[in-house]
Design a protein around this motif. Structure first.
Motif, PDB file in Angstrom:
ATOM      1  N   GLY A 114       0.785  -1.224   0.000  1.00 25.97           N
ATOM      2  CA  GLY A 114       0.000   0.000   0.000  1.00 25.97           C
ATOM      3  C   GLY A 114       0.818   1.275   0.000  1.00 25.97           C
ATOM      4  O   GLY A 114       0.488   2.235  -0.699  1.00 25.97           O
ATOM      5  N   GLN A 115       1.895   1.313   0.791  1.00 23.34           N
ATOM      6  CA  GLN A 115       2.687   2.537   0.866  1.00 23.34           C
ATOM      7  C   GLN A 115       3.408   2.835  -0.447  1.00 23.34           C
ATOM      8  O   GLN A 115       3.605   3.998  -0.795  1.00 23.34           O
ATOM      9  CB  GLN A 115       3.709   2.442   2.008  1.00 23.34           C
ATOM     10  N   LEU A 168      -4.058   1.650  -3.663  1.00 19.29           N
ATOM     11  CA  LEU A 168      -4.347   0.247  -3.953  1.00 19.29           C
ATOM     12  C   LEU A 168      -5.218  -0.344  -2.859  1.00 19.29           C
ATOM     13  O   LEU A 168      -5.048  -0.052  -1.677  1.00 19.29           O
ATOM     14  CB  LEU A 168      -3.036  -0.532  -4.033  1.00 19.29           C
ATOM     15  N   ARG A 169      -6.183  -1.181  -3.287  1.00 23.11           N
ATOM     16  CA  ARG A 169      -7.048  -1.874  -2.349  1.00 23.11           C
ATOM     17  C   ARG A 169      -6.985  -3.361  -2.616  1.00 23.11           C
ATOM     18  O   ARG A 169      -6.589  -3.789  -3.696  1.00 23.11           O
ATOM     19  CB  ARG A 169      -8.493  -1.383  -2.485  1.00 23.11           C
ATOM     20  N   ALA A 170      -7.388  -4.143  -1.633  1.00 16.74           N
ATOM     21  CA  ALA A 170      -7.333  -5.594  -1.788  1.00 16.74           C
ATOM     22  C   ALA A 170      -8.206  -6.074  -2.949  1.00 16.74           C
ATOM     23  O   ALA A 170      -7.954  -7.127  -3.531  1.00 16.74           O
ATOM     24  CB  ALA A 170      -7.763  -6.275  -0.494  1.00 16.74           C
ATOM     25  N   VAL A 218      -4.342  -7.267 -12.056  1.00 23.83           N
ATOM     26  CA  VAL A 218      -3.243  -6.553 -12.714  1.00 23.83           C
ATOM     27  C   VAL A 218      -2.587  -5.571 -11.753  1.00 23.83           C
ATOM     28  O   VAL A 218      -1.347  -5.517 -11.635  1.00 23.83           O
ATOM     29  CB  VAL A 218      -3.746  -5.826 -13.978  1.00 23.83           C
ATOM     30  N   GLN A 219      -3.391  -4.780 -11.045  1.00 17.46           N
ATOM     31  CA  GLN A 219      -2.832  -3.801 -10.120  1.00 17.46           C
ATOM     32  C   GLN A 219      -2.103  -4.475  -8.959  1.00 17.46           C
ATOM     33  O   GLN A 219      -1.019  -4.034  -8.562  1.00 17.46           O
ATOM     34  CB  GLN A 219      -3.941  -2.903  -9.583  1.00 17.46           C
ATOM     35  N   LEU A 220      -2.691  -5.524  -8.430  1.00 20.59           N
ATOM     36  CA  LEU A 220      -2.050  -6.223  -7.313  1.00 20.59           C
ATOM     37  C   LEU A 220      -0.749  -6.871  -7.749  1.00 20.59           C
ATOM     38  O   LEU A 220       0.258  -6.842  -7.023  1.00 20.59           O
ATOM     39  CB  LEU A 220      -3.006  -7.276  -6.743  1.00 20.59           C
ATOM     40  N   ALA A 221      -0.745  -7.464  -8.950  1.00 21.56           N
ATOM     41  CA  ALA A 221       0.481  -8.085  -9.459  1.00 21.56           C
ATOM     42  C   ALA A 221       1.565  -7.039  -9.698  1.00 21.56           C
ATOM     43  O   ALA A 221       2.743  -7.251  -9.358  1.00 21.56           O
ATOM     44  CB  ALA A 221       0.183  -8.844 -10.751  1.00 21.56           C
ATOM     45  N   ALA A 261       3.973   2.314 -13.654  1.00 17.01           N
ATOM     46  CA  ALA A 261       3.032   2.898 -14.610  1.00 17.01           C
ATOM     47  C   ALA A 261       1.615   2.369 -14.394  1.00 17.01           C
ATOM     48  O   ALA A 261       0.641   3.110 -14.551  1.00 17.01           O
ATOM     49  CB  ALA A 261       3.489   2.616 -16.042  1.00 17.01           C
ATOM     50  N   VAL A 262       1.502   1.091 -14.022  1.00 16.26           N
ATOM     51  CA  VAL A 262       0.182   0.529 -13.730  1.00 16.26           C
ATOM     52  C   VAL A 262      -0.467   1.294 -12.576  1.00 16.26           C
ATOM     53  O   VAL A 262      -1.659   1.615 -12.605  1.00 16.26           O
ATOM     54  CB  VAL A 262       0.294  -0.973 -13.401  1.00 16.26           C
ATOM     55  N   GLY A 263       0.323   1.579 -11.561  1.00 16.86           N
ATOM     56  CA  GLY A 263      -0.196   2.338 -10.426  1.00 16.86           C
ATOM     57  C   GLY A 263      -0.586   3.752 -10.795  1.00 16.86           C
ATOM     58  O   GLY A 263      -1.618   4.264 -10.339  1.00 16.86           O
ATOM     59  N   LEU A 264       0.222   4.411 -11.629  1.00 12.80           N
ATOM     60  CA  LEU A 264      -0.092   5.782 -12.036  1.00 12.80           C
ATOM     61  C   LEU A 264      -1.404   5.841 -12.811  1.00 12.80           C
ATOM     62  O   LEU A 264      -2.222   6.741 -12.609  1.00 12.80           O
ATOM     63  CB  LEU A 264       1.049   6.341 -12.889  1.00 12.80           C
ATOM     64  N   VAL A 265      -1.601   4.865 -13.702  1.00 14.89           N
ATOM     65  CA  VAL A 265      -2.845   4.825 -14.473  1.00 14.89           C
ATOM     66  C   VAL A 265      -4.035   4.559 -13.551  1.00 14.89           C
ATOM     67  O   VAL A 265      -5.094   5.193 -13.670  1.00 14.89           O
ATOM     68  CB  VAL A 265      -2.758   3.744 -15.570  1.00 14.89           C
TER      69      VAL A 265
END
Length: 488
Positions: free
Chosen positions: A252-253, A258-260, A265-268, A362-366
């Motif tokens: 998370g940090q 991000l959430r569970a 895709v985001q979690l990976a 980049a996945v996180g930014l999107v």
């Protein structure tokens, strides 16, 4: 050609002069940070916390101070600083988030200067790119809250501390102390940086003067720290179990927002990014020889605030939220720079590691640019239910944040449960009237908790049923459900 100590150096204007002056790298990366924030700044809807900011900055100073006596003192200085800006720029998403984007860019400048002075240009370039792209930091640049200002103040405090340790001039110690005080006044959790400051002083073999400066700063903010503890009940909603805690600390940090249930895709991507950062941190630790100050400071910067806030959760002390220690992320970026430049082997190995980290980030930014990316709540869509209604019913005062965040959607609509104007109520959301006494007529939009077992929701639904209201369109978000009713 050599230049005598103290002599000035004249450079030609333009890009070549900027490069020679040493400002090109920090300015370029800060500009990139600003662009990353700007391209996403308007799309995410306001959510509960940002609605609190909208609520506070529209009050007079007297109204604001009255409210801070009861709630949100921890953000008080931020509200006071943002209020004049809001009076001129307004309270739209772009208006209230722009200062955050600017503050993150200012933090980027200080971070790159710090890392270059301590670790050299190559490490500064890599760490600076990590600073720009790390979702755990980029999130703060599109959030109308105080966290990014703390990031900036902490970064510049560490820079000032390094200057004080190296140059041994009183002005740097004064600047460091002032910045520490300001960072804690902006958000009390910045007090957890005290230990990393001391670690930096010890790594430079100057623990004593560092301890004196830190002690002066702590003494100055102690009354404020004590005062905020009287309002600790406002975070009583935090309930984190050991599994969720591990998830938040580990992912998370770094991947803020991000959430569970965020998706595979985001979690990976978050897991990949966490593994890369951890591997590079290990590489930095292995190359600690000759880099003691940098490695020790960076590790303490990341680890200490996180663990001091997170470990008490295991004993039932619920204060941890990843955004409360967003200011720890620059330490991780520094370790990324140190670790990647310390890797041995072909250049293509370092390039591959960097490419994987950039792709994951980049996945996180999107994801952070999603309309409902703020805690899975879309206040904008909820507010869009209101136009055309004759009245609105908020089952709880907190639900009124939807109307406070997007007041134009509620123009001319009667707030049935409001006991008076929220601005002068001494609360964030206004004072509620007992809803059992309300008369429902016409088209009414009702906002209740998404939890079917919520007592306020059941009370509102009983009132609607007794009045013979018929449900129409409905929208359910993570926190709230909005439904239109025809009440005759």
């Amino acid at each position: 050609m050599t230049t005598a100590p103290g002599a000035s150096v004249t450079t030609r204007p333009g890009l070549p002069g900027l490069v020679r002056s040493g400002w090109f790298l920090p300015v370029a990366l800060a500009t990139a940070s600003l662009v990353v924030s700007a391209v996403r700044i308007a799309r995410p809807s306001f959510w509960l916390d940002e609605a609190a900011t909208v609520s506070m900055v529209q009050r007079s100073p007297a109204q604001m101070l009255d409210t801070l006596q009861h709630i949100d003192l921890v953000h008080g200085l931020y509200y006071l600083l943002l209020r004049p800006w809001a009076a001129v720029a307004g309270t739209s998403e772009v208006a209230l988030r722009t200062p955050s984007a600017i503050a993150l860019a200012v933090a980027c400048v200080g971070f790159v200067l710090l890392v270059r002075e301590v670790s050299g240009g190559r490490v500064a370039a890599v760490a600076g790119v990590a600073f720009v792209l790390l979702p755990g930091l980029s999130w703060t640049g599109i959030e109308a809250r105080s966290y990014v200002l703390v990031v900036a103040l902490v970064v510049w405090a560490v820079w000032a501390l390094h200057r004080a340790l190296r140059r041994r001039q009183r002005r740097w110690w004064v600047l460091f102390t002032v910045l520490v005080v300001l960072s804690v006044l902006v958000h009390v959790m910045a007090v957890l940086m005290v230990v990393p400051y001391l670690v930096a002083g010890r790594a430079a073999d100057r623990l004593r003067p560092t301890a004196v400066a830190v002690a002066v700063a702590v003494a100055a903010v102690l009354p404020f720290v004590v005062a905020t503890q009287a309002q600790v009940g406002q975070v009583s909603w935090i309930q984190i179990g050991p599994v969720e805690l591990g998830y938040l600390v580990g992912l998370g940090q770094l991947f803020m927002g991000l959430r569970a249930d965020s998706g595979v895709v985001q979690l990976a991507a978050a897991a990949v990014l966490a593994l890369v950062v951890a591997a590079l941190a290990v590489a930095a630790l292995r190359a600690r020889s000759g880099r003691r100050f940098a490695v020790d400071t960076a590790v303490a910067w990341v680890v200490v605030p996180t663990l001091v806030l997170a470990l008490p959760v295991l004993a039932g002390v619920q204060l941890y939220q990843e955004r409360y220690v967003a200011y720890a992320a620059p330490g991780a970026c520094w370790l990324v720079g140190l670790g990647l430049t310390a890797l041995r082997g072909p250049v293509r190995v370092r390039a591959a590691v960097g490419a994987v980290a950039v792709a994951a980030a980049a996945v996180g930014l999107v994801a952070q640019a999603g309309v409902a990316s703020k805690n899975a709540d879309d206040y904008r869509a909820l507010a869009d239910l209101a136009p055309g209604a004759t009245s609105v019913l908020f089952a709880t005062d907190e639900a009124r944040g939807v109307a406070i965040a997007y007041p134009d959607r509620f123009t001319g609509i009667t707030d049935l449960a409001a006991a008076g104007p929220w601005r002068g109520s001494g609360t964030l959301w206004g004072v509620q009237r007992p809803i059992e006494d309300l008369a429902l007529a016409g088209r009414v939009v009702v906002y209740v908790a998404s939890d079917p077992d919520d007592a306020h929701r059941r009370e509102a639904e009983a009132l609607l049923a007794a009045a013979g209201c018929r449900a129409g369109g409905s929208l359910e978000e993570r926190r709230w459900t909005g439904t239109t009713y025809d009440c005759g």
